[in-house]
Design a protein around this motif. Structure first.
Motif, PDB file in Angstrom:
ATOM      1  N   VAL A   1       0.881  -1.184   0.000  1.00 47.68           N
ATOM      2  CA  VAL A   1       0.000   0.000   0.000  1.00 47.68           C
ATOM      3  C   VAL A   1       0.910   1.222   0.000  1.00 47.68           C
ATOM      4  CG1 VAL A   1      -1.860   1.229   1.168  1.00 47.68           C
ATOM      5  CG2 VAL A   1      -1.753  -1.273   1.282  1.00 47.68           C
ATOM      6  N   LYS A   2       0.817   2.021  -1.058  1.00 48.32           N
ATOM      7  CA  LYS A   2       1.776   3.098  -1.278  1.00 48.32           C
ATOM      8  C   LYS A   2       1.496   4.332  -0.411  1.00 48.32           C
ATOM      9  CE  LYS A   2       4.410   1.449  -4.659  1.00 48.32           C
ATOM     10  NZ  LYS A   2       4.456   2.095  -5.949  1.00 48.32           N
ATOM     11  N   ASN A   3       2.614   4.950   0.067  1.00 46.38           N
ATOM     12  CA  ASN A   3       2.645   6.293   0.645  1.00 46.38           C
ATOM     13  C   ASN A   3       1.637   6.504   1.774  1.00 46.38           C
ATOM     14  OD1 ASN A   3       3.793   8.864   0.740  1.00 46.38           O
ATOM     15  ND2 ASN A   3       2.172   9.728  -0.551  1.00 46.38           N
ATOM     16  N   THR A   4       1.714   5.650   2.792  1.00 51.77           N
ATOM     17  CA  THR A   4       0.827   5.805   3.951  1.00 51.77           C
ATOM     18  C   THR A   4       1.460   5.144   5.172  1.00 51.77           C
ATOM     19  OG1 THR A   4      -1.370   5.360   4.871  1.00 51.77           O
ATOM     20  CG2 THR A   4      -0.483   3.720   3.341  1.00 51.77           C
ATOM     21  N   LEU A   5       1.167   5.684   6.330  1.00 50.65           N
ATOM     22  CA  LEU A   5       1.577   5.054   7.592  1.00 50.65           C
ATOM     23  C   LEU A   5       0.393   4.350   8.252  1.00 50.65           C
ATOM     24  CD1 LEU A   5       3.828   7.930   9.057  1.00 50.65           C
ATOM     25  CD2 LEU A   5       4.496   5.986   7.612  1.00 50.65           C
ATOM     26  N   ASN A   6      -0.763   4.429   7.570  1.00 45.82           N
ATOM     27  CA  ASN A   6      -1.995   3.812   8.093  1.00 45.82           C
ATOM     28  C   ASN A   6      -2.650   2.954   7.002  1.00 45.82           C
ATOM     29  OD1 ASN A   6      -1.977   5.383  10.692  1.00 45.82           O
ATOM     30  ND2 ASN A   6      -2.208   7.083   9.245  1.00 45.82           N
ATOM     31  N   PRO A   7      -1.946   1.924   6.528  1.00 48.27           N
ATOM     32  CA  PRO A   7      -2.461   1.139   5.401  1.00 48.27           C
ATOM     33  C   PRO A   7      -3.627   0.230   5.793  1.00 48.27           C
ATOM     34  CG  PRO A   7      -0.497   0.109   6.270  1.00 48.27           C
ATOM     35  CD  PRO A   7      -0.657   1.402   7.021  1.00 48.27           C
ATOM     36  N   VAL A   8      -4.489  -0.043   4.813  1.00 46.62           N
ATOM     37  CA  VAL A   8      -5.526  -1.073   4.939  1.00 46.62           C
ATOM     38  C   VAL A   8      -5.280  -2.065   3.801  1.00 46.62           C
ATOM     39  CG1 VAL A   8      -7.988  -1.605   4.953  1.00 46.62           C
ATOM     40  CG2 VAL A   8      -7.173   0.579   5.902  1.00 46.62           C
ATOM     41  N   TRP A   9      -4.906  -3.302   4.147  1.00 49.37           N
ATOM     42  CA  TRP A   9      -4.615  -4.299   3.118  1.00 49.37           C
ATOM     43  C   TRP A   9      -5.893  -5.014   2.684  1.00 49.37           C
ATOM     44  CZ3 TRP A   9      -1.163  -3.726   7.318  1.00 49.37           C
ATOM     45  CH2 TRP A   9       0.110  -3.235   6.955  1.00 49.37           C
ATOM     46  N   GLN A  10      -5.865  -5.513   1.453  1.00 47.80           N
ATOM     47  CA  GLN A  10      -7.021  -6.242   0.919  1.00 47.80           C
ATOM     48  C   GLN A  10      -7.213  -7.564   1.684  1.00 47.80           C
ATOM     49  OE1 GLN A  10      -9.192  -5.377  -1.599  1.00 47.80           O
ATOM     50  NE2 GLN A  10      -8.191  -3.375  -1.545  1.00 47.80           N
ATOM     51  N   PRO A  11      -8.451  -8.025   1.827  1.00 47.99           N
ATOM     52  CA  PRO A  11      -8.678  -9.349   2.425  1.00 47.99           C
ATOM     53  C   PRO A  11      -7.981 -10.424   1.580  1.00 47.99           C
ATOM     54  CG  PRO A  11     -10.753  -8.160   2.167  1.00 47.99           C
ATOM     55  CD  PRO A  11      -9.722  -7.391   1.414  1.00 47.99           C
ATOM     56  N   PHE A  12      -7.527 -11.497   2.211  1.00 43.86           N
ATOM     57  CA  PHE A  12      -6.898 -12.587   1.468  1.00 43.86           C
ATOM     58  C   PHE A  12      -7.219 -13.915   2.143  1.00 43.86           C
ATOM     59  CE2 PHE A  12      -3.791 -11.473   4.706  1.00 43.86           C
ATOM     60  CZ  PHE A  12      -3.308 -12.707   5.127  1.00 43.86           C
ATOM     61  N   SER A  13      -7.035 -14.993   1.382  1.00 40.31           N
ATOM     62  CA  SER A  13      -7.238 -16.353   1.906  1.00 40.31           C
ATOM     63  C   SER A  13      -5.920 -17.100   1.889  1.00 40.31           C
ATOM     64  CB  SER A  13      -8.256 -17.121   1.056  1.00 40.31           C
ATOM     65  OG  SER A  13      -9.526 -16.524   1.148  1.00 40.31           O
ATOM     66  N   ILE A  14      -5.735 -17.972   2.863  1.00 42.61           N
ATOM     67  CA  ILE A  14      -4.534 -18.809   2.935  1.00 42.61           C
ATOM     68  C   ILE A  14      -4.934 -20.163   3.527  1.00 42.61           C
ATOM     69  CG2 ILE A  14      -3.931 -17.784   5.188  1.00 42.61           C
ATOM     70  CD1 ILE A  14      -0.992 -18.292   4.515  1.00 42.61           C
ATOM     71  N   PRO A  15      -4.469 -21.263   2.957  1.00 41.32           N
ATOM     72  CA  PRO A  15      -4.796 -22.568   3.541  1.00 41.32           C
ATOM     73  C   PRO A  15      -4.246 -22.680   4.959  1.00 41.32           C
ATOM     74  CG  PRO A  15      -3.893 -22.826   1.330  1.00 41.32           C
ATOM     75  CD  PRO A  15      -3.688 -21.392   1.714  1.00 41.32           C
ATOM     76  N   VAL A  16      -5.029 -23.263   5.854  1.00 38.68           N
ATOM     77  CA  VAL A  16      -4.592 -23.445   7.243  1.00 38.68           C
ATOM     78  C   VAL A  16      -3.301 -24.254   7.302  1.00 38.68           C
ATOM     79  CG1 VAL A  16      -5.190 -24.544   9.434  1.00 38.68           C
ATOM     80  CG2 VAL A  16      -6.887 -23.173   8.243  1.00 38.68           C
ATOM     81  N   ARG A  17      -3.172 -25.250   6.420  1.00 35.56           N
ATOM     82  CA  ARG A  17      -1.957 -26.083   6.433  1.00 35.56           C
ATOM     83  C   ARG A  17      -0.720 -25.241   6.086  1.00 35.56           C
ATOM     84  NH1 ARG A  17      -4.903 -27.312   2.066  1.00 35.56           N
ATOM     85  NH2 ARG A  17      -3.985 -26.997   0.015  1.00 35.56           N
ATOM     86  N   ALA A  18      -0.889 -24.214   5.239  1.00 31.76           N
ATOM     87  CA  ALA A  18       0.247 -23.353   4.895  1.00 31.76           C
ATOM     88  C   ALA A  18       0.606 -22.434   6.057  1.00 31.76           C
ATOM     89  CB  ALA A  18      -0.081 -22.518   3.656  1.00 31.76           C
ATOM     90  N   LEU A  19      -0.411 -22.021   6.803  1.00 27.62           N
ATOM     91  CA  LEU A  19      -0.189 -21.078   7.905  1.00 27.62           C
ATOM     92  C   LEU A  19       0.446 -21.749   9.122  1.00 27.62           C
ATOM     93  CD1 LEU A  19      -0.836 -18.053   8.619  1.00 27.62           C
ATOM     94  CD2 LEU A  19      -2.902 -18.919   9.746  1.00 27.62           C
TER      95      LEU A  19
END
Length: 405
Positions: A41-59
């Motif tokens: 997220v460009k040029n900010t100290l207060n970013p909001v990232w997009q939602p994402f999915s990740i497999p539980v096994r990867a996490l």
């Protein structure tokens, strides 16, 4: 999940930081493996990232209390990203926090050692977290889903006279033909997923006795009312008998047998049945347009098509039907799912002549896509597997363990 940050350290001399997150799974030996990166997220100290999915096994590899480390970086164009800070959590902690905003302090160990009044390098807040269960191929099989296996064999004249050793249909006393090997390799595995072991088996591209009528979907057992053969051995017997009685002819049409199986698949929409059509052919297809239309129509049905190419022909048309690179289309309408798997048999022939090894290699690759194709149909129709039958409810496994966070 979705995260945001607040008051991150300013790392760029001109402008603010360009923050992104890197997720690491901890390993048994104390090391960490990257399992996800967010967007920058460009040029900010207060970013909001997009939602994402990740497999539980990867996490966390199924260990809900395993440490998950998250680093916060400031992106730089030259790749020398500046470290802002880090924090740790776990799958269990994240899942507990799904109903409330949880705030993590971002800490930079080097800054903490140098500055007595250091508090943190900002905070990261977990905005949302949810877990979806994904069912597996085995869950559907345990729940009673049956694979219905149909065979279609190419009887066109380009295969050569079955009585001559040069023919792709030639059955030596010492070894199986390429057609028979392909049939056994795939069929002997699929038959274990079919309770009645009765398989419709067809031939195409032959002249039938007595009047010499050309047919593109004749039953190998010569029974129009019931084309089923008992087991793969029954299919092989009927195939060999047909070689003795019909005249190899042409042309090579796929569409009739695809549409035949599609009509049966269209009657079942509750997930209890899934149809697999195995086409074994020596090459050039004569009804490409009609076949594409048939595949596009069948892609919305509980059905997959396996094409095994035998012999030395170039199989460009088959590669096109496979749809791995470009989805099959007909008059601007694209296939809903990728349902075709094509393999050339010659790629799997063992150089030492070991037929068992050749068949094992072929079966492994040919059947690799079937589970995902079945799951893609079930997902698009929102069909869940039925609970497996059990005499002791306490021993019933729970299908679809959490797999997406």
């Amino acid at each position: 999940m979705q995260l945001c940050a607040n008051k991150l350290d300013k790392k760029d001399f001109f402008g603010k930081s360009d923050p992104f997150l890197v997720f690491y799974r901890s390993n048994e030996d104390g090391t960490f493996t990257i399992c996800h990166k967010t967007e920058v997220v460009k040029n900010t100290l207060n970013p909001v990232w997009q939602p994402f999915s990740i497999p539980v096994r990867a996490l966390c590899n199924g260990d809900y209390d395993r440490t998950v480390k998250i680093d916060v970086y400031d992106w730089d164009r030259d790749g020398s990203h500046d470290f802002i800070g880090e924090f740790t959590t776990s799958y269990r902690e994240l899942s507990k926090a799904q109903n409330q905003f949880t705030v993590y302090e971002v800490l930079n160990p080097r800054k903490k050692c140098k500055k007595k009044k250091y508090v943190n390098s900002g905070t990261v807040t977990l905005l949302s977290f949810s877990v979806d269960s994904e069912f597996t191929f085995v869950d559907y099989i345990k729940g009673g889903t049956q694979l219905n296996f149909t065979v279609a064999i190419d009887f066109t004249a380009s295969n050569g006279n079955p009585l001559q050793p040069t023919s792709l249909h030639y059955m030596s006393p010492y070894q199986l033909s390429a057609y028979a090997m392909a049939l056994k390799a795939v069929g002997e595995i699929i038959q274990d997923y079919d309770s009645d072991k009765l398989f419709p088996a067809y031939g195409f591209g032959a002249k039938l006795p007595p009047e010499g009528r050309i047919s593109h979907q004749f039953p190998l057992n010569n029974n129009d009312e019931d084309p089923n053969c008992a087991g793969i051995e029954g299919v092989l017997e009927s195939y060999l008998e047909s070689l003795r009685t019909v005249q190899l002819y042409g042309p090579t049409y796929f569409a009739p047998v695809i549409n035949q199986v599609a009509r049966a698949a269209a009657k079942i929409s509750d997930g209890s049945q899934y149809y697999v059509l195995l086409i074994i052919t020596d090459g050039v297809i004569s009804d490409m347009t009609q076949t594409k239309e048939a595949i596009v129509s069948a892609s919305s049905l509980p059905m997959s098509i396996i094409i095994v190419g035998v012999g030395p022909a170039m199989f460009e048309a088959m590669e096109e039907l496979d749809g791995d690179d470009v989805r099959v289309s007909f008059r601007g309408r694209y296939a809903e799912r990728d349902i075709v798997q094509f393999v050339p048999f010659r790629d799997y022939v063992d150089r030492s002549g070991n037929q068992v090894l050749s068949m094992a290699r072929l079966a492994k690759d040919v059947l690799a896509e079937i589970p995902e194709q079945l799951l893609s149909y079930m997902r698009t129709r929102d069909i869940q597997p039925r609970p497996p039958p059990t005499t002791n409810p306490s021993l019933t496994p729970t299908p679809g363990q959490p797999s997406e966070a």
